[in-house]
Write a protein that holds these residues in place. Structure first.
Motif, PDB file in Angstrom:
ATOM      1  N   LEU A 135      -9.247 -78.519  37.408  1.00  0.00           N
ATOM      2  CA  LEU A 135      -9.075 -79.479  36.323  1.00  0.00           C
ATOM      3  C   LEU A 135     -10.108 -79.227  35.224  1.00  0.00           C
ATOM      4  N   GLY A 136     -11.361 -79.033  35.640  1.00  0.00           N
ATOM      5  CA  GLY A 136     -12.413 -78.753  34.674  1.00  0.00           C
ATOM      6  C   GLY A 136     -12.253 -77.398  34.019  1.00  0.00           C
ATOM      7  N   LEU A 137     -11.866 -76.406  34.815  1.00  0.00           N
ATOM      8  CA  LEU A 137     -11.677 -75.056  34.278  1.00  0.00           C
ATOM      9  C   LEU A 137     -10.611 -75.034  33.179  1.00  0.00           C
ATOM     10  N   GLY A 138      -9.505 -75.723  33.426  1.00  0.00           N
ATOM     11  CA  GLY A 138      -8.411 -75.740  32.463  1.00  0.00           C
ATOM     12  C   GLY A 138      -8.750 -76.495  31.198  1.00  0.00           C
ATOM     13  N   GLY A 139      -9.580 -77.523  31.325  1.00  0.00           N
ATOM     14  CA  GLY A 139      -9.932 -78.324  30.158  1.00  0.00           C
ATOM     15  C   GLY A 139     -10.910 -77.641  29.236  1.00  0.00           C
ATOM     16  N   GLU A 140     -11.750 -76.780  29.784  1.00  0.00           N
ATOM     17  CA  GLU A 140     -12.860 -76.213  29.012  1.00  0.00           C
ATOM     18  C   GLU A 140     -12.410 -75.284  27.901  1.00  0.00           C
ATOM     19  N   PHE A 141     -11.402 -74.443  28.152  1.00  0.00           N
ATOM     20  CA  PHE A 141     -11.009 -73.410  27.188  1.00  0.00           C
ATOM     21  C   PHE A 141     -10.713 -73.980  25.799  1.00  0.00           C
ATOM     22  N   GLY A 142      -9.748 -74.872  25.732  1.00  0.00           N
ATOM     23  CA  GLY A 142      -9.304 -75.372  24.435  1.00  0.00           C
ATOM     24  C   GLY A 142     -10.343 -76.209  23.720  1.00  0.00           C
ATOM     25  N   ILE A 143     -11.143 -76.933  24.490  1.00  0.00           N
ATOM     26  CA  ILE A 143     -12.176 -77.762  23.864  1.00  0.00           C
ATOM     27  C   ILE A 143     -13.237 -76.876  23.218  1.00  0.00           C
ATOM     28  N   GLY A 144     -13.657 -75.835  23.939  1.00  0.00           N
ATOM     29  CA  GLY A 144     -14.647 -74.918  23.387  1.00  0.00           C
ATOM     30  C   GLY A 144     -14.126 -74.193  22.160  1.00  0.00           C
ATOM     31  N   MET A 145     -12.854 -73.749  22.210  1.00  0.00           N
ATOM     32  CA  MET A 145     -12.257 -73.081  21.059  1.00  0.00           C
ATOM     33  C   MET A 145     -12.198 -74.022  19.854  1.00  0.00           C
ATOM     34  N   THR A 146     -11.838 -75.271  20.087  1.00  0.00           N
ATOM     35  CA  THR A 146     -11.753 -76.247  19.004  1.00  0.00           C
ATOM     36  C   THR A 146     -13.123 -76.511  18.397  1.00  0.00           C
ATOM     37  N   LEU A 147     -14.126 -76.682  19.239  1.00  0.00           N
ATOM     38  CA  LEU A 147     -15.482 -76.934  18.760  1.00  0.00           C
ATOM     39  C   LEU A 147     -15.969 -75.792  17.877  1.00  0.00           C
ATOM     40  N   ALA A 148     -15.776 -74.552  18.322  1.00  0.00           N
ATOM     41  CA  ALA A 148     -16.215 -73.396  17.537  1.00  0.00           C
ATOM     42  C   ALA A 148     -15.434 -73.290  16.227  1.00  0.00           C
ATOM     43  N   ALA A 149     -14.116 -73.493  16.289  1.00  0.00           N
ATOM     44  CA  ALA A 149     -13.281 -73.362  15.090  1.00  0.00           C
ATOM     45  C   ALA A 149     -13.638 -74.409  14.042  1.00  0.00           C
ATOM     46  N   GLU A 150     -13.936 -75.627  14.486  1.00  0.00           N
ATOM     47  CA  GLU A 150     -14.263 -76.689  13.541  1.00  0.00           C
ATOM     48  C   GLU A 150     -15.669 -76.546  12.983  1.00  0.00           C
ATOM     49  N   ALA A 151     -16.535 -75.845  13.686  1.00  0.00           N
ATOM     50  CA  ALA A 151     -17.922 -75.710  13.253  1.00  0.00           C
ATOM     51  C   ALA A 151     -18.143 -74.534  12.319  1.00  0.00           C
ATOM     52  N   TRP A 152     -17.263 -73.519  12.379  1.00  0.00           N
ATOM     53  CA  TRP A 152     -17.491 -72.288  11.616  1.00  0.00           C
ATOM     54  C   TRP A 152     -16.717 -72.279  10.304  1.00  0.00           C
ATOM     55  N   PRO A 153     -17.244 -71.595   9.293  1.00  0.00           N
ATOM     56  CA  PRO A 153     -16.516 -71.448   8.022  1.00  0.00           C
ATOM     57  C   PRO A 153     -15.201 -70.710   8.227  1.00  0.00           C
ATOM     58  N   ALA A 154     -14.221 -71.020   7.393  1.00  0.00           N
ATOM     59  CA  ALA A 154     -12.897 -70.417   7.532  1.00  0.00           C
ATOM     60  C   ALA A 154     -12.940 -68.899   7.449  1.00  0.00           C
ATOM     61  N   LYS A 155     -13.856 -68.375   6.647  1.00  0.00           N
ATOM     62  CA  LYS A 155     -13.940 -66.936   6.443  1.00  0.00           C
ATOM     63  C   LYS A 155     -14.263 -66.175   7.727  1.00  0.00           C
ATOM     64  N   PHE A 156     -14.944 -66.846   8.664  1.00  0.00           N
ATOM     65  CA  PHE A 156     -15.386 -66.197   9.901  1.00  0.00           C
ATOM     66  C   PHE A 156     -14.779 -66.843  11.151  1.00  0.00           C
ATOM     67  N   ARG A 157     -13.728 -67.627  10.967  1.00  0.00           N
ATOM     68  CA  ARG A 157     -13.221 -68.444  12.078  1.00  0.00           C
ATOM     69  C   ARG A 157     -12.711 -67.604  13.245  1.00  0.00           C
ATOM     70  N   ALA A 158     -11.944 -66.549  12.987  1.00  0.00           N
ATOM     71  CA  ALA A 158     -11.406 -65.726  14.071  1.00  0.00           C
ATOM     72  C   ALA A 158     -12.515 -64.986  14.799  1.00  0.00           C
ATOM     73  N   ARG A 159     -13.557 -64.592  14.074  1.00  0.00           N
ATOM     74  CA  ARG A 159     -14.692 -63.957  14.740  1.00  0.00           C
ATOM     75  C   ARG A 159     -15.378 -64.927  15.694  1.00  0.00           C
ATOM     76  N   ALA A 160     -15.490 -66.185  15.283  1.00  0.00           N
ATOM     77  CA  ALA A 160     -16.130 -67.185  16.142  1.00  0.00           C
ATOM     78  C   ALA A 160     -15.321 -67.416  17.417  1.00  0.00           C
ATOM     79  N   THR A 161     -14.012 -67.596  17.275  1.00  0.00           N
ATOM     80  CA  THR A 161     -13.198 -67.849  18.466  1.00  0.00           C
ATOM     81  C   THR A 161     -13.112 -66.611  19.360  1.00  0.00           C
ATOM     82  N   SER A 162     -13.241 -65.421  18.766  1.00  0.00           N
ATOM     83  CA  SER A 162     -13.266 -64.200  19.575  1.00  0.00           C
ATOM     84  C   SER A 162     -14.540 -64.135  20.416  1.00  0.00           C
ATOM     85  N   LEU A 163     -15.653 -64.552  19.837  1.00  0.00           N
ATOM     86  CA  LEU A 163     -16.904 -64.579  20.601  1.00  0.00           C
ATOM     87  C   LEU A 163     -16.808 -65.561  21.769  1.00  0.00           C
ATOM     88  N   VAL A 164     -16.111 -66.680  21.562  1.00  0.00           N
ATOM     89  CA  VAL A 164     -15.886 -67.617  22.675  1.00  0.00           C
ATOM     90  C   VAL A 164     -15.046 -66.943  23.756  1.00  0.00           C
TER      91      VAL A 164
END
Length: 424
Positions: free
Chosen positions: A135-164
């Protein structure tokens, strides 16, 4: 410098387009963006670590608890089933109550119940602990991706989610190294006790990272609509959600099918020993890591859809070519190239889903649509194994290349391009 673009908003409804400003200029990620990325990537690495130590310890667990083959195999299945449920539940809760709170909670859940696995005395106990950890494993992926995407500038967004996304592969490597060292010294129970360590990191996440400003500005919208419905609220959005689900299903099916059976393929077809199969598989995983990183950089420069097309085409061709190789060096290099394309796409999901769904449903979309793919992908090893008995591994791997054609069609017909769009 990226030029400003106006793109249609999938969540805006049929017949209506939203004009979204894009970030231009040399916008750099600030200190908060790096902290959010670090928390998300390390959380996903721990996710991968806690999931994979089960695979390395399974034979020892089977012998210790006297499990049947079916019982042993079901432990991984139960973890994946838990992950699917956890993805839905925690994705919705994250859109209601916050990314950081739920990221910390999911890490705490999979860490604690991984640790509790160490005290299991019977099959039903370890089965329950693995399901809840899932349950925890499945929940973590999307939340972490969302946090990184919302925190990073649009110009570098795909790079941020790739690092995740690279975090998962890092966790796999760590699980392999730690398991090899610790199981002979402290046994499988000791190994799972070590798996509780990420719980400490959950406290850092909760105390050291605050919620993204975008979430705080939009959190009241979630109270007025159920996030899950927003994935299918109109024809355009439903079409996009189906398209993303197809992409994640194809990628996960190929990934799990290849990574599980690759050592057996090398051993049964070419007579490779344990050390050689491990080395050749490791090189393939290195190719996957490089592919994820390259995808992020190029997707920020050229757009999401062109990179998905390129990697889907590359996956189809490289898998087909790999099935025809037989020389050791060719298999080594071919495996790295295949890994590059087959799993490189993982870096793009976080960015493209962040841009296609509004803040009040973004985490739900990430978790639900990726975990649909994870559920479908879980059948990859089963299907490949069953077909290999009849047709042989070489032919089945060649047949696997055809699934990427489905993803190419889905990308072309179902998914819009919104590179650089400001999140709404």
């Amino acid at each position: 410098m990226d030029s400003s673009e106006t793109r249609g908003n999938v969540g805006a409804g049929a017949g209506r387009s939203a004009s979204l400003a894009t970030e231009t200029g040399d916008v750099k990620p600030d200190r908060y963006a790096w902290k959010a990325l670090w928390a998300s990537a390390v959380g996903y690495a721990m996710d991968g670590f806690d999931f994979l130590i089960l695979a390395f310890a399974l034979s020892a667990i089977t012998a210790s608890l006297g499990l049947t083959g079916a019982e042993a195999g079901s432990l991984a299945t139960l973890t994946l089933i838990g992950a699917v449920f956890g993805g839905v539940v925690f994705g919705v809760l994250s859109d209601y109550f916050g990314r950081v709170k739920l990221l910390a909670l999911t890490i705490l859940i999979f860490a604690v119940f991984t640790g509790l696995t160490a005290i299991s005395q019977e099959y039903w106990q370890i089965a329950v602990f693995r399901f809840i950890a899932g349950l925890g494993l499945g929940g973590e992926f999307g939340i972490g991706m969302t946090l990184a995407a919302e925190a990073w500038p649009a110009k570098f967004r795909a790079r941020a989610t790739s690092l995740v996304a690279v975090g998962w592969q890092t966790g796999v490597f760590l699980a392999a190294i730690v398991s090899a060292i610790l199981i002979p010294l402290i046994g499988w129970r000791g190994l799972f006790l070590v798996g509780i360590a990420p719980a400490l990191f959950a406290f850092y996440v909760r105390r050291g990272v605050h919620e993204p400003a975008l979430f705080e500005e939009n959190k009241n919208k979630t109270r007025r609509s159920f996030p899950l419905w927003l994935l299918f609220k109109d024809r355009a959005t439903t079409k996009t959600s189906v398209g993303i689900a197809i992409l994640t299903s194809v990628q996960n099916f190929g990934y799990y099918g290849l990574i599980i059976w690759l050592p057996t393929y090398l051993s049964s077809e070419f007579g490779y020993g344990l050390t050689q199969t491990g080395a050749w598989t490791a090189v393939t995983v290195v190719g996957m890591i490089v592919g994820i990183m390259v995808f992020g950089v190029l997707a920020d420069r050229f757009g999401r859809r062109p990179l998905f097309w390129a990697f889907q085409t590359g996956a189809a061709l490289s898998v087909l070519a790999y099935s025809q190789l037989d020389a050791p060096f060719a298999l080594l290099i071919g495996g790295a190239i295949m890994g590059f394309f087959v799993n490189g796409m993982l870096g793009g999901y976080g960015a493209i889903m962040a841009e296609l769904y509004p803040t009040e449903a973004r985490s739900t979309a990430q978790n639900v649509l990726f975990n649909i793919g994870r559920a479908v992908g879980g059948f990859g090893p089963l299907v490949i194994g069953a077909l290999a008995v009849v047709y042989g591994f070489s032919l089945v791997i060649a047949m696997l290349a055809s699934i990427y054609v489905i993803a190419i069609i889905a990308t072309a017909t179902l998914i819009p391009e919104r590179r650089g769009a400001a999140l709404n």
